[in-house]
Motif scaffolding. Structure first.
Motif, PDB file in Angstrom:
ATOM      1  N   MET A   1       0.692  -1.007   0.484  1.00 28.53           N
ATOM      2  CA  MET A   1       0.346   0.455   0.199  1.00 28.53           C
ATOM      3  C   MET A   1       0.781   1.096  -0.415  1.00 28.53           C
ATOM      4  O   MET A   1       1.797   1.793   0.750  1.00 28.53           O
ATOM      5  N   GLU A   2       0.412   1.886  -1.477  1.00 30.35           N
ATOM      6  CA  GLU A   2       1.427   3.688  -1.172  1.00 30.35           C
ATOM      7  C   GLU A   2       0.579   4.394  -1.374  1.00 30.35           C
ATOM      8  O   GLU A   2      -0.391   4.078  -2.493  1.00 30.35           O
ATOM      9  N   ILE A   3       0.913   5.306  -0.259  1.00 29.84           N
ATOM     10  CA  ILE A   3      -0.067   6.798  -0.771  1.00 29.84           C
ATOM     11  C   ILE A   3       0.799   7.556  -1.690  1.00 29.84           C
ATOM     12  O   ILE A   3       2.217   7.737  -1.386  1.00 29.84           O
ATOM     13  N   LEU A  24      -3.579   6.223  -4.281  1.00 33.05           N
ATOM     14  CA  LEU A  24      -3.517   4.556  -3.292  1.00 33.05           C
ATOM     15  C   LEU A  24      -2.956   3.444  -4.189  1.00 33.05           C
ATOM     16  O   LEU A  24      -3.877   3.465  -4.620  1.00 33.05           O
ATOM     17  N   PHE A 205      -5.690   2.639   6.308  1.00 32.63           N
ATOM     18  CA  PHE A 205      -5.014   3.692   6.019  1.00 32.63           C
ATOM     19  C   PHE A 205      -6.385   4.481   6.195  1.00 32.63           C
ATOM     20  O   PHE A 205      -7.801   4.595   5.881  1.00 32.63           O
ATOM     21  N   TYR A 207      -8.923   8.213   5.292  1.00 30.79           N
ATOM     22  CA  TYR A 207      -8.867   9.859   4.904  1.00 30.79           C
ATOM     23  C   TYR A 207      -9.552  10.773   5.280  1.00 30.79           C
ATOM     24  O   TYR A 207     -11.044  10.272   5.013  1.00 30.79           O
ATOM     25  N   SER A 303       5.195  10.276  -1.743  1.00 32.10           N
ATOM     26  CA  SER A 303       4.418   9.685  -1.884  1.00 32.10           C
ATOM     27  C   SER A 303       5.508   8.665  -0.503  1.00 32.10           C
ATOM     28  O   SER A 303       6.386   8.710   0.160  1.00 32.10           O
ATOM     29  N   GLU A 305       4.753   5.131   1.509  1.00 31.75           N
ATOM     30  CA  GLU A 305       4.929   3.042   1.574  1.00 31.75           C
ATOM     31  C   GLU A 305       4.405   3.061   3.255  1.00 31.75           C
ATOM     32  O   GLU A 305       4.898   3.046   3.674  1.00 31.75           O
TER      33      GLU A 305
END
Length: 315
Positions: A1-3, A24, A205, A207, A303, A305
């Motif tokens: 999972m990487e933002i 995401l 995660f 938001y 970014s 992770e």
């Protein structure tokens, strides 16, 4: 999972910050989920390492322009680029008629399926790996925060140990790999967890934007690995934040502290804290860190992770 942050300004874009959007990336399934889609989001995607062909889900918090004005353009471009798969869009009541009006008056016809889901507090989406839930925040119009939870996964299956126990191969192994309890033909009971290594605890995660400080944000963010929370104003402008139902840097930090999150990423900054203002974004960061030290300042194309959580098996 990487933002990946595609826009971190509130209201209007600036020279260095576009309006709200966060991607995401789920590399294990070659998917991208988008949260909000302010004007210019598709340009930001082109400037990033993201592949628009992997876009599968879009979650909209609310219908203010700086969060949705890029949506129609993005969807139209996906169609012209030959987007092969459908896109599911989630958001508050009014989102579907808005898109319907856009397609009608711009004479746009999508070459791929689009499904719009009107959200309500609670579970929004679930599959074998993830759940997505939402809560109503406190803003001038209905606005939702989203929580993405990765389901726990059993650790690596110990094949040699299973063979040594004389467990016959076949469908039984699949059940044991999932950590289930299995009754063998010879009457023995085998616990799948005994044959699996370290459990991979699902990541979380959250938001939250746009909102003033509220209890539902704390509820949504409980023990999250990463909380993205708006911090439109500095603490000294709290009165303005209450009037406009936005958060200060200290409000965002208070949510993170009360929810016991691991990392707070603040975003959605007012352009007033630019070079000509006595207060800068570094001041907002310092205010937040005074309450919640593990706070970082988001910027466009940042970014992050989310690291995997591991919990040793008790057996």
């Amino acid at each position: 999972m990487e933002i990946t942050f595609l826009g971190t300004s509130s209201g209007v874009p600036t020279r260095s910050r576009n309006v709200s959007s966060v991607a995401l990336r789920l590399p294990q399934r070659a998917e991208i989920w988008l949260f909000d889609c302010g004007e210019g989001t598709q340009h930001q995607v082109l400037r990033s390492d993201l592949k628009i062909s992997q876009l599968q889900r879009i979650f909209i918090t609310h219908l203010h322009g700086d969060h949705i004005f890029g949506l129609m353009g993005l969807l139209a471009s996906c169609g012209m680029a030959g987007h092969a798969q459908g896109i599911d869009i989630y958001g508050p009541e009014g989102l579907e008629p808005y898109l319907r009006a856009c397609t009608k008056y711009s004479h746009t016809h999508f070459s791929y399926p689009i499904q719009v889901h009107t959200v309500k507090p609670g579970l929004v989406y679930e599959d074998e790996e993830f759940t997505v839930s939402c809560q109503l925040l406190k803003h001038r119009i209905p606005a939702y925060g989203y929580r993405i939870t990765e389901k726990d996964r059993p650790g690596k299956f110990n094949l040699e140990k299973a063979k040594a126990l004389g467990i016959p191969p076949g469908p039984i192994y699949s059940k044991l790999k999932r950590g289930e309890i299995v009754n063998l033909p010879d009457g023995r009971i085998v616990y799948g967890q005994q044959l699996c290594g370290t459990t991979e605890v699902g990541r979380k995660f959250v938001y939250c934007t746009d909102t003033v400080f509220c209890e539902t944000a704390i509820e949504l963010a409980q023990k999250a690995d990463v909380l993205i929370h708006e911090a439109t104003f500095a603490h000294q402008d709290a009165q303005m934040a209450f009037e406009r139902l936005h958060s200060t840097s200290t409000m965002a930090a208070q949510v993170a502290l009360a929810a016991q999150v691991k990392l707070l990423l603040i975003t959605h900054f007012s352009p007033r804290y630019g070079p000509a203002n006595a207060l800068s974004l570094d001041d907002l960061l310092a205010e937040a860190r005074a309450i919640f030290p593990n706070t970082k300042l988001a910027h466009d194309f940042l970014s992050y992770e989310i690291p995997r959580n591991r919990q040793l098996s008790e057996v």
